[in-house]
Design a protein around this motif. Structure first.
Motif, short mmCIF file in Angstrom:
data_model
loop_
_atom_site.label_atom_id
_atom_site.label_comp_id
_atom_site.label_asym_id
_atom_site.label_seq_id
_atom_site.Cartn_x
_atom_site.Cartn_y
_atom_site.Cartn_z
N GLY A 1 0.82 -1.21 0.00
CA GLY A 1 0.00 0.00 0.00
C GLY A 1 0.85 1.25 0.00
N ALA A 2 1.98 1.20 -0.73
CA ALA A 2 2.84 2.38 -0.79
C ALA A 2 2.32 3.33 -1.87
CB ALA A 2 4.28 1.96 -1.10
N VAL A 3 2.46 4.63 -1.61
CA VAL A 3 2.05 5.64 -2.59
C VAL A 3 2.98 5.50 -3.79
CG1 VAL A 3 1.84 8.12 -2.98
CG2 VAL A 3 1.30 7.15 -0.73
N HIS B 1 -1.55 3.15 -3.48
CA HIS B 1 -2.21 3.03 -2.18
C HIS B 1 -3.70 3.25 -2.27
CE1 HIS B 1 -2.07 7.26 -2.96
NE2 HIS B 1 -2.91 7.48 -1.99
N LEU C 1 -6.30 1.25 -0.35
CA LEU C 1 -6.16 1.00 1.08
C LEU C 1 -7.17 1.73 1.96
CD1 LEU C 1 -2.95 -0.18 2.34
CD2 LEU C 1 -3.88 1.60 3.76
N LYS D 1 0.77 -7.34 6.60
CA LYS D 1 2.01 -6.58 6.49
C LYS D 1 3.22 -7.50 6.64
CE LYS D 1 0.30 -2.58 5.72
NZ LYS D 1 -0.85 -3.24 5.10
N SER E 1 5.18 7.94 0.23
CA SER E 1 4.30 7.35 1.25
C SER E 1 4.35 8.16 2.53
CB SER E 1 4.73 5.92 1.55
OG SER E 1 4.71 5.15 0.40
N GLY F 1 0.93 9.86 3.25
CA GLY F 1 0.34 9.18 4.41
C GLY F 1 0.17 10.12 5.58
N TYR G 1 -4.26 5.77 6.41
CA TYR G 1 -3.18 6.65 5.97
C TYR G 1 -1.97 6.53 6.89
CZ TYR G 1 -5.93 8.66 2.28
OH TYR G 1 -6.65 8.81 1.14
N THR H 1 -1.05 3.78 8.23
CA THR H 1 -0.38 2.59 7.71
C THR H 1 0.56 2.96 6.57
OG1 THR H 1 -2.33 1.30 8.19
CG2 THR H 1 -0.75 0.32 6.70
N ILE H 2 0.03 3.79 5.65
CA ILE H 2 0.84 4.17 4.49
C ILE H 2 2.13 4.82 4.95
CG2 ILE H 2 0.89 5.65 2.46
CD1 ILE H 2 -2.15 5.19 2.25
N VAL I 1 4.50 2.28 6.24
CA VAL I 1 5.13 1.54 5.14
C VAL I 1 6.38 2.29 4.66
CG1 VAL I 1 4.81 0.93 2.72
CG2 VAL I 1 3.08 0.31 4.41
#
Lengths: 474, 504
Positions: free
Chosen positions: A218-220, A223, A226, A246, A279, A283, A299, A301-302, A305
């Protein structure tokens, strides 16, 4: 025989799932708790298998397409633990929502099996197999609350995007196969260690694989699914999706990027660095604007990450250990955070908004304190373990000479601290909107308290988990 | 030293007591909780006295050292110890916390258990900051301290408390994270987190400059120095009385402590290269912020700005040593300036704490901090007025009070650097007197201006006790500062030698 022994935990899990499935079919609704207990029991059994066959070194099986090593065993045991937390936190919520069905547990166990396979994958196809098992179970879990249109929409979105990402990953794998002529991770690593092996097709394959990895994390900019999936799923499902997978994403990046494509580190370092910074920025900044707690945590979470990626970017053994430590700590924090969201929900009422945390200190000082520990841990404030997670990844990027990345990381961590603080301020500084006390079963209370206190205990004695990560990886 | 881990006891006793108070809760047993809180803080103070009596003033070595492996992977130790710099600050902390508990005794009605527990935990963490000899341990205490303070301002503060507390947290957090990067960087070079190893670490000028700037961000925010001081007036104004006292008396000192513990010995060449910046910022704080203080309508804001101005003397004293050494015509002006800075920290801790308590006393009665809401308080509260005037005079630097000693030392030292520097610094004697005495004139003296003041009750035994204890301390330090000077003599001398040796 030896091959099957090495896969004992996986074999046991398959059998256990079959048993749970069969038993559940014959159970009347009022005795459904047996499914719950059996599911917990299968986690314990799998943990025993993993611990019993805890290998000293790395041993491959099934024609080198499967591997057991201490790192995967430790992470599997951690995954069982987190899934156990998920089950305990979810039970009463599901009962109240009329969703207490055997499928929830079976799908979750299948997803767990996928994670186990990924952790032990030693060929591209084993990895893909595990990934798809995990992904398909998750699509079904998201759509689990079938009367909810928003859940159906999220599941659809997740499925379409997830299928594209899987396809991209597979496409990248095919390039690597074309270049190296093998799908075994060890053989791929051997190929790329030769001088001049990094060719344009190999780089192309790498780029596609990175996209797949970034999507699973879920990386930008991969994402988009997500926040919608976190928000759309019923909270127990969000709890599941937000925590355990994860570990799988870490396994994907670890096995493929570090272990087999390690010699291309110079190439993927820059790609990951871009994803990492994006991210962290998106995020942390977008999380500030959220009023829905599940979206906010999505967010958050992002942004976490981004920090996990830092460990990979460093490209050192230390960095890998740091990323593993961060991943494990993150799953613990996420489980506690979503557990608190479930705790605040009551029959006919889903605690979804930040406002629902208002005045929690007046309603229940203890659980407000648990949430305070989780929030400060996520913000990276000592003495909670989240601080050490940030410390080790920052240490590894500084060691790799990437001072600019460390500075970017801490600056955005400060920005990110704001939305964690907001939860604390809602709980402590604002009067409650409704005064009804929290009701939860005893085991729920005990487990979530232990979960929160665990963050503090690991923060006071971080050496335990740090040493474990250092021992098993590298 | 009888083998008792006395520093650990000082750190953990208040924290454990805080947990006990929390467990007793704010309900029926809140009264017991308060007693536990008071007993624990008094006991901590009593236990800290052996530190003073057994302290060896003939050495600059760390004393009462405790060292246990903590995180072996990082070579990080649970490493505590004190020298002449940290001991006075620890005593200041243990001395003031019981007074804070007394100040909140009857005043705090809402969630009293959490209030006292927060201060107890805060006390343990503050002592930990001053006693930690391992940089990671130091950082953990340093940051963890933000959590109770965040809660204290946020729950029991004034109207704009949420804005103030979030600003306080984010400001200090922002400063600290850069320090964290500097610490990790030095760990990677030195292979351990020991602060004493950092002192001996050879660093190039560029490294020193970057590390110095990273530390500067952390410590300048904490001190606070102009222009990163803006969180302080907000935090002070909105915090409850106890919070303001601890904030002004101890938390601000951590910035000054950081400069002498980290910046000067770790980056001596950078400190020398950038001393113009530090002196400049200190003078701005002393002159400009004093003028800002003159314009305040709110008593707490006025004292907050006066704190910034007074802390300017601390940083001036610490960083003027390089120009003194450069112009040295014999004599030990540099040592005088360093000592002045340290004495100023202790003295300001007592005086500002006392002044915030005084404002708290008035606020508890009339629920206003506006200077305009008072006038002629001496007519209805003569005992209180006498004490407040004493603290105000100390704040203005009247000889015979502790406020005079530190400022005098720093000005005296600065003369050896440059006349104009000393001249600018000495303006504080005028401005400081102006804003403090004008405050006293408007609040204490004159005719009774309104019915509120007319109905004031003079201070009772509890309030008299806490102010009187502080008054005695201010006078003793003012008349006879020798014991304090002696305590720091060796450590500061050693620091001066260390700082004068280039690491290049």
């Amino acid at each position: 025989m030896i091959d099957l022994q090495l896969a004992a935990a996986e074999v046991f899990m398959v059998c256990a799932i079959c048993v749970v499935l069969l038993v559940d079919v014959w159970l009347p609704d009022e005795r459904r708790l047996l499914t719950f207990r059996l599911a917990l029991l299968s986690l314990v059994g799998a943990a025993v298998c993993s611990a019993y066959y805890l290998p000293n070194g790395s041993v491959t099986a099934f024609s080198e397409s499967f591997v057991t090593d201490p790192a995967s065993a430790v992470m599997k045991i951690f995954a069982y633990l987190i899934v156990g937390l998920v089950f305990i936190y979810s039970r009463d919520f599901l009962m109240r929502a009329g969703l207490f069905k055997g499928e929830f547990f079976i799908l979750a166990l299948f997803a767990l099996l996928g994670i186990m396979v990924m952790l032990s994958a030693h060929s591209m196809l084993t990895m893909y197999l595990g990934l798809e098992l995990l992904a398909l179970s998750q699509y079904a879990l998201v759509a689990f609350d079938r009367d909810s249109p928003i859940a159906a929409e999220s599941a659809m979105k997740y499925f379409v995007l997830g299928a594209i990402a899987s396809g991209t990953l597979l496409y990248g794998i095919s390039f690597i196969y074309g270049v190296t002529g093998t799908i075994q991770l060890g053989a791929i690593a051997a190929h790329f260690s030769q001088p001049g092996a990094i060719t344009v097709p190999a780089l192309l394959g790498l780029a596609f694989i990175i996209v797949g990895v970034a999507f699973k994390f879920g990386a930008v900019p991969f994402h988009m699914w997500l926040p919608d999936v976190y928000q759309g799923s019923s909270t127990p499902v969000t709890l599941f999706i937000g925590s355990v997978p994860k570990i799988a994403a870490f396994a994907l990046a670890w096995r493929i990027l570090s272990e087999s494509l390690g010699d291309m580190h110079g190439s993927w370092q820059t790609m990951l660095a871009v994803l990492c910074v994006l991210s962290l920025v998106i995020g942390n900044i977008v999380a500030i604007a959220q009023s829905n707690i599940k979206r906010m945590l999505a967010y958050s979470t992002i942004s976490h990450v981004g920090f996990i990626f830092m460990g990979f970017i460093a490209g050192t053994e230390d960095g890998l250990q740091a990323a593993m430590f961060y991943t494990l700590v993150y799953t613990l924090m996420a489980a506690a955070a979503f557990g608190m969201v479930i705790l605040l929900s009551r029959s006919g009422f889903d605690a979804e908004n930040l406002d629902d945390f208002k005045g929690l200190n007046a309603r229940s000082p203890w659980f407000a304190f648990v949430m305070l520990m989780v929030m400060f841990s996520m913000a990276g404030v000592p003495p909670f373990v989240g601080f050490y997670a940030k410390l080790v990844v920052l240490g590894s990027v500084l060691d790799a000479g990437l001072i600019w990345l460390a500075i970017t990381g801490v600056l955005l961590a400060v920005i990110g601290a704001f939305y964690y603080l907001r939860v604390v301020w809602f709980m402590y500084f604002v009067d409650p909107v409704d005064d009804s006390p929290l009701d939860a079963a005893l085991d729920f209370r005990v487990v979530i308290s232990a979960n929160g206190l665990g963050l503090l205990a690991l923060g006071l004695f971080p050496g335990v988990l740090l040493d474990l990560c250092a021992r098993v990886i590298g | 030293m009888n083998g008792l881990p006395i520093l650990s006891i000082l750190v953990w006793l208040p924290i454990v007591a805080g947990i006990v108070v929390l467990a007793l809760g704010s309900g029926a047993r809140a009264g017991q909780g308060k007693v536990v809180a008071l007993a624990a803080t008094v006991l901590t103070f009593v236990l800290s006295l052996p530190l003073y009596s057994a302290f060896d003033t003939t050495t600059a070595q760390m004393q009462f050292v405790e060292q246990i492996p903590w995180i072996t992977r990082f070579e990080a130790y649970y490493h505590l110890g004190i020298d002449g710099i940290s001991l006075p600050l620890i005593l200041l902390t243990t001395f003031l916390t019981p007074l804070v508990v007394i100040a909140g005794w009857e005043v705090i009605q809402v969630r009293a258990a959490q209030y006292f527990a927060a201060f107890l935990i805060l006390e343990g963490l503050m002592i930990g900051v001053f006693a930690a000899l391992d940089a990671l341990l130091f950082y953990v205490f340093w940051e963890a301290m933000l959590i109770p303070m965040f809660i204290i301002i946020g729950i029991w503060g004034g109207e704009r408390r949420i804005y103030a507390t979030v600003k306080f947290f984010l400001y200090t957090f922002l400063g600290s994270v850069f320090m964290l990067i500097a610490l990790i960087y030095m760990y990677l070079k030195a292979g351990s987190y020991s602060i004493l190893d950092f002192h001996a670490l050879p660093l190039t000028l560029n490294e020193q400059l970057l590390i110095f700037l990273a530390f500067l961000l952390a410590f300048a925010v904490k001190v606070p120095m102009w222009p990163v001081h803006t969180w302080l007036p907000d935090a002070h104004v909105e915090a409850p009385t106890g919070g303001s006292v601890i904030l002004a008396a101890v938390l601000l000192k951590m910035g000054g402590y950081g400069f002498v513990r980290f910046s000067l010995p770790i980056a001596p060449d950078a400190s020398q290269a950038l001393d113009w910046l530090m002196i400049g910022l200190s003078l701005i704080a002393i002159v400009y912020i004093a003028l800002v203080a003159l314009a305040q309508q709110d008593m707490k804001k006025l004292i907050a700005y006066s704190s910034i101005a007074h802390m300017g003397f601390v940083t001036l004293g610490f960083f003027v040593v390089f120009s003194i050494a450069a112009n040295s015509t014999g004599g030990d002006g540099a040592r005088l300036a360093l000592q002045g800075g340290m004495i100023q920290m202790i003295s300001h801790g007592l005086i500002s704490g006392a002044l915030f308590l005084c404002v708290g006393v008035m606020y508890d009665r009339l629920h206003s901090r506006e200077i305009g809401a008072y006038g002629g308080v001496v007519n209805t509260m003569p005992k209180f007025a006498a004490l407040m005037v004493l603290f105000a005079l100390a704040n203005a630097g009247l000889p015979g009070t502790s406020g005079f000693v530190g400022e005098f030392f720093v000005i005296l030292g600065s003369f050896q650097a440059s006349f104009w520097l000393a001249f600018l610094a000495a303006t504080t004697l005028i401005f400081g007197a102006a804003y403090t005495l004008w405050l006293v004139k408007r609040v204490i003296f004159g005719e009774v201006t309104n019915d509120g003041v007319a109905s004031l009750q003079d201070i009772g035994g509890r309030e008299f006790f806490m102010l009187a204890v502080l008054a005695v301390a201010v006078l003793i330090l003012g008349i006879w500062p020798a014991p304090l000077v002696e305590l720091m003599e060796q450590t500061l001398g050693n620091l001066l030698i260390h700082v004068s040796q280039s690491k290049l």
